[in-house]
Structures are given as structure tokens and as C-alpha cells.
Design an enzyme around this catalytic site. Structure first.
Site, mmCIF file in Angstrom:
data_model
loop_
_atom_site.group_PDB
_atom_site.id
_atom_site.type_symbol
_atom_site.label_atom_id
_atom_site.label_comp_id
_atom_site.label_asym_id
_atom_site.label_seq_id
_atom_site.Cartn_x
_atom_site.Cartn_y
_atom_site.Cartn_z
ATOM 1 N N ASN A 211 0.851 -1.185 0.000
ATOM 2 C CA ASN A 211 0.000 0.000 0.000
ATOM 3 C C ASN A 211 0.881 1.228 0.000
ATOM 4 O OD1 ASN A 211 -2.251 -1.546 0.203
ATOM 5 N ND2 ASN A 211 -2.881 -0.810 2.208
ATOM 6 N N PRO A 306 -5.130 -10.535 8.278
ATOM 7 C CA PRO A 306 -5.952 -10.177 9.450
ATOM 8 C C PRO A 306 -6.121 -8.658 9.515
ATOM 9 C CG PRO A 306 -3.738 -10.858 10.122
ATOM 10 C CD PRO A 306 -3.844 -11.118 8.651
ATOM 11 N N LYS A 338 -16.309 3.005 9.655
ATOM 12 C CA LYS A 338 -15.116 2.355 10.242
ATOM 13 C C LYS A 338 -15.102 2.504 11.756
ATOM 14 C CE LYS A 338 -12.118 1.956 6.399
ATOM 15 N NZ LYS A 338 -12.097 2.846 5.293
HETATM 16 N N1 CTP Z 1 -6.070 -1.725 9.500
HETATM 17 C C1 CTP Z 1 -5.474 -2.721 10.239
HETATM 18 N N2 CTP Z 1 -5.267 -3.947 9.701
HETATM 19 C C2 CTP Z 1 -5.633 -4.214 8.433
HETATM 20 C C3 CTP Z 1 -6.234 -3.201 7.666
HETATM 21 C C4 CTP Z 1 -6.434 -1.973 8.234
HETATM 22 O O1 CTP Z 1 -5.140 -2.473 11.399
HETATM 23 N N3 CTP Z 1 -5.426 -5.414 7.921
HETATM 24 C C5 CTP Z 1 -6.311 -0.402 10.096
HETATM 25 C C6 CTP Z 1 -5.485 0.702 9.497
HETATM 26 O O2 CTP Z 1 -4.256 0.882 10.190
HETATM 27 C C7 CTP Z 1 -6.397 1.905 9.639
HETATM 28 C C8 CTP Z 1 -7.750 1.314 9.389
HETATM 29 O O3 CTP Z 1 -7.649 -0.044 9.801
HETATM 30 O O4 CTP Z 1 -6.398 2.425 10.935
HETATM 31 C C9 CTP Z 1 -8.091 1.434 7.937
HETATM 32 O O5 CTP Z 1 -9.135 0.607 7.632
HETATM 33 P P1 CTP Z 1 -9.187 -0.206 6.270
HETATM 34 O O6 CTP Z 1 -10.238 -1.243 6.425
HETATM 35 O O7 CTP Z 1 -7.850 -0.615 5.804
HETATM 36 O O8 CTP Z 1 -9.589 0.822 5.267
HETATM 37 P P2 CTP Z 1 -9.744 0.456 3.807
HETATM 38 O O9 CTP Z 1 -8.800 -0.630 3.383
HETATM 39 O O10 CTP Z 1 -9.680 1.739 3.104
HETATM 40 O O11 CTP Z 1 -11.168 -0.205 3.871
HETATM 41 P P3 CTP Z 1 -12.222 -0.236 2.732
HETATM 42 O O12 CTP Z 1 -11.557 -0.994 1.642
HETATM 43 O O13 CTP Z 1 -13.345 -0.927 3.398
HETATM 44 O O14 CTP Z 1 -12.452 1.222 2.461
#
Ligand code: CTP
Length: 403
Positions: A211, A306, A338
Site C-alpha cells: 500500500n 488479518p 469504520k
Molecule cells: N487496518 C489494520 N489492519 C488491516 C487493515 C487496516 O489495522 N489489515 C487499520 C489501518 O491501520 C487503519 C484502518 O484499519 O487504521 C483502515 O481501515 P481499512 O479497512 O484498511 O480501510 P480500507 O482498506 O480503506 O477499507 P475499505 O476498503 O473498506 O475502504
């Protein structure tokens, strides 16, 4: 940073007629219980003598870079380190300009450049100098970097002109110092776990899925929390950023490694700030040798990683949980979702569709979304956003919030 019981305020005095009011400021700060150390510019000594401040503070008054006892610690560094808050009052247009441009040619400006402490500036000058575009752009640049300004008051000026430029009332300056002094220690005794950067999910030994994330915001949060007294652990994906001072840094590569590092440490945490851009998927298998271009796989099977933050929420681990959301549309709505889905206390959301802000840039504009409401930061440097986040974290910790 000074770790003695009493908060140390470094008072910088520059060469303006209002320098005599600094004596009152010093008295007001001492009355508020602070240890006060004064550093003067050469020009300031034309208006007030060092002896006056020495008598008021019972501390040596520093003026020159060069008059140190050779056995003493390097003066501008020791002053910078000792300060919990640095206030410059009165601050001339010239010193504002020097600080805005990082010049360090006397003891005061060197100390200001070297300090990690919050800086409060109370300008005093002629109205035309204050209103001049160059002064205003210097003020704006410092403001974006987190310097607090106590705006000059309007009235009759020493030069006979009428307008704004008078040093703000001493009590107002002292109150601004108190706000910063409280902020300087408000995370003392707390343990904060921060995740930062992007994870890299290897396809083979040289390729990965990842990412976009520079890690800057997370590193700035870790540094800010540590400055404010927290014991901080930063779990970060690969980034070129240097370890922040006084922070335990755990460098990982993959989401699984970040998950393990967080779970191993979260038991002690009073708060978790999850700013990492964790890859949601990883290749089901990592090929052990480099894939040559004449044997490109038809497809790469991905499996879910996860969700670290969601798991903390589900298991109610980590105390106060702050999540991040990088969105390209309907930022507030997604952030609210979220907040609930991951059982956070706050979500810091930003719109990553603007290329001038966010990924890899120095500045950002975010929404702070809690169950109590939404606030916008406006465009600020990431370091200043980190301060805003720590302000809210501190309030959430003090309020004993539960998700
Ligand atoms: N996060 C995490 N572990 C993951 C994914 C995300 O701890 N495997 C945390 C990130 O650090 C951040 C938040 O969750 O604080 C972001 O959420 P996330 O679900 O990653 O956002 P998006 O990927 O943008 O979700 P969506 O695709 O549903 O928009």
C-alpha cells in the site's frame, strides 16, 4: 526535554520597547509555578538588563553563544533540552523572520531551532511591519509548523502610529504558555502503541504487493506522544524515516508480522493509534526463487490478511483505539462506518484524491470523527496534525472512554 518536577519555561526576549513587559511576564510565569529561564538577544539588552531577569528568576540569563564556561554543557543545546515550553515575548519582525527561515545566528534563535518544545510567539512591532506581507507569510509558515501566536493588540504604538502591533496582555501570553505546558506532559505515564507505514506482502524475494504510505504521520504521532511523556512503541512497515527520539521502534515487513508485533505488545497499551496502511491481501504463497520473466504466473492467488485494528476492537484490546481512513469519496460516511465496524474511539479520515495532500506530502487535511461529532483540521503539516491527534488522544484517555 526536561524531566524535572517543575515545568521549565524558556522565555526569549528580543529587542523591542515592549521588552520591559517581559519582566511582568516572567513574574506571571513564576507565579504560575514554572521554573523560568531567560535568554535575550543582544538588542534586547539595550532595553532591559540581564540583571533584571536574573534577579526575577534567580537563574543565570543567557545572551551570547560565546561566553560559556568551557566546562559547561553546550548552552544552546542544554537550554533547548531543558525547555518544556519556549515563549518569545516580545518577538520582533526580524526574529520571526529568522525563525521562519531556520536561521540560527544567536543564542535565542539557535535554542529555538534546537528545541523540541512547543513554541509560543507574542509579536510586538510597528503596525506597518506587522501587516507587511512578508511578516504575515512568515507568521503563516510558522503557524503551519505548529508555532502558537498570541496576536498583538491594537492601540497606540511606541512609534506614535495607531494600529495592531502592541504586545498582547501579559496574562494572555501566560495563559497560552500554560496551555502548552499542560500539553507538554499530558501523556506522561501512558503507554501508546502506534502502527505506521505500509506493509509489503512478498510475491517472490524481489517483488511485493503493498500500500502507498510514507509513514510520516505515524512517525510524527509517535514522536509527539513521546515528547509529551508517553512510553511509545512504533510498529512500522518499511520506510526511509529515521527512528523518532525516545521511541521503541519495531520494523516489520508484512501484515502478519505487524499483527504479531502488535498482539505481543498491546497488553500494556493504554492507547493504540493505527495509522499503518496494512495490505488487505497477501499472495497465498511466496515463491522462494525469483520469478523469471519467461515464466510469469497466469494469476496470483490472494488471501486476506488479518485486520489488526478490527481484531483489537472485537477483543476490546489496547485501551483507546484510534483508526485511520484514507478515502476518495464520502469521507465522513466511510469514516463513521469504520468507527463502528472497528470499534474505535476516533477515526482520522482524509481524502486521498487530492495529490497535493496526503501520501508522501508534508501536509494533510483530515476529519476527526468521533461519536460526539466531526471536526476538520484544515490544511496543516503532518507534525501539527500529530499534535492535534495527541490532543484528542489525551482527552479520550482522561475521559476514560469506551467504544
Ligand atoms: N487496518 C489494520 N489492519 C488491516 C487493515 C487496516 O489495522 N489489515 C487499520 C489501518 O491501520 C487503519 C484502518 O484499519 O487504521 C483502515 O481501515 P481499512 O479497512 O484498511 O480501510 P480500507 O482498506 O480503506 O477499507 P475499505 O476498503 O473498506 O475502504
Amino acid at each position: 526535554m526536561n524531566h524535572s518536577e517543575r515545568v521549565t519555561v524558556l522565555v526569549g526576549v528580543t529587542g523591542g520597547i515592549a521588552a520591559y513587559k517581559s519582566c511582568e511576564l516572567v513574574r506571571a510565569l513564576i507565579k504560575r509555578g514554572y521554573r523560568v529561564k531567560v535568554v535575550m538577544t543582544e538588542a534586547a539588552t539595550e532595553f532591559v538588563t540581564p540583571l533584571t531577569f536574573r534577579t526575577l528568576t534567580n537563574e543565570p540569563v543567557a545572551v551570547s553563544l560565546w561566553e560559556d564556561d568551557p566546562s559547561a554543557p553546550v548552552h544552546h543545546i542544554s537550554l533547548a533540552d531543558e525547555a518544556d515550553v519556549c515563549v518569545i515575548a516580545p518577538c520582533t519582525a526580524n526574529v520571526i523572520a529568522k525563525i521562519a527561515h531556520g536561521r540560527a545566528d544567536d543564542l535565542l534563535t539557535t535554542s529555538v531551532l534546537a528545541t523540541e518544545a512547543p513554541i509560543v510567539i507574542a509579536p510586538a512591532m510597528n503596525v506597518h511591519m506587522w501587516r507587511d506581507e512578508v511578516t504575515q507569510s512568515n507568521v503563516a509558515a510558522l503557524h503551519a509548523r505548529g508555532v502558537v501566536f498570541v496576536e498583538p493588540a491594537a492601540g497606540e504604538l511606541a512609534c506614535g502610529d495607531i494600529g495592531e502591533g502592541r504586545l498582547a496582555p501579559v496574562e494572555e501570553i501566560a495563559a497560552a504558555v500554560t496551555v502548552e505546558a499542560e500539553r507538554a506532559r499530558d501523556l506522561a505515564g501512558r503507554t501508546v502503541l502506534v502502527t505506521a507505514g505500509g506493509t509489503q506482502e512478498p510475491i517472490d524475494p524481489v517483488r511485493y504487493i503493498g500500500n502507498r504510505s510514507s509513514g510520516k504521520t505515524g512517525f510524527a504521532i509517535a514522536a509527539e506522544a513521546a515528547r509529551r511523556g508517553a512510553r511509545v512503541t512504533l510498529v512500522t512497515g518499511p520506510t526511509h524515516l529515521a527512528d523518532p527520539f525516545e521511541v521503541e521502534v519495531v520494523r516489520i515487513q508484512t501484515a502478519l508480522e505487524m499483527h504479531a508485533a502488535v498482539m505481543a505488545r498491546v497488553g500494556e497499551a493504554d492507547a493504540v493509534v493505527a495509522s499503518a496502511a496494512v495490505a488487505d491481501f497477501r499472495p497465498a504463497e511466496t515463491v522462494s526463487g525469483k520469478i523469471k520473466k519467461d515464466s510469469i504466473p497466469e494469476a496470483i492467488t490472494l488471501v486476506r490478511n488479518p485486520d489488526i485494528l478490527a481484531e483489537l476492537g472485537e477483543r476490546d484490546l489496547g485501551g483507546v483505539r484510534i483508526g485511520f481512513a484514507a478515502e476518495t469519496s464520502e469521507v465522513e460516511r466511510h469514516a463513521r462506518e469504520k468507527l463502528e465496524a472497528k470499534r474505535c474511539h476516533m477515526v482520522v479520515a482524509n481524502d486521498v484524491s487530492d495529490p497535493a495532500l496526503g501520501f508522501g506530502t508534508e501536509a494533510n487535511s483530515v476529519l476527526f470523527v468521533t461519536r460526539a461529532g466531526v471536526e476538520s483540521s484544515g490544511v496543516l503539516l503532518k507534525r501539527t496534525i500529530a499534535r492535534e491527534i495527541c490532543d484528542r488522544l489525551s482527552r479520550l484517555l482522561a475521559g476514560g472512554h469506551t467504544a
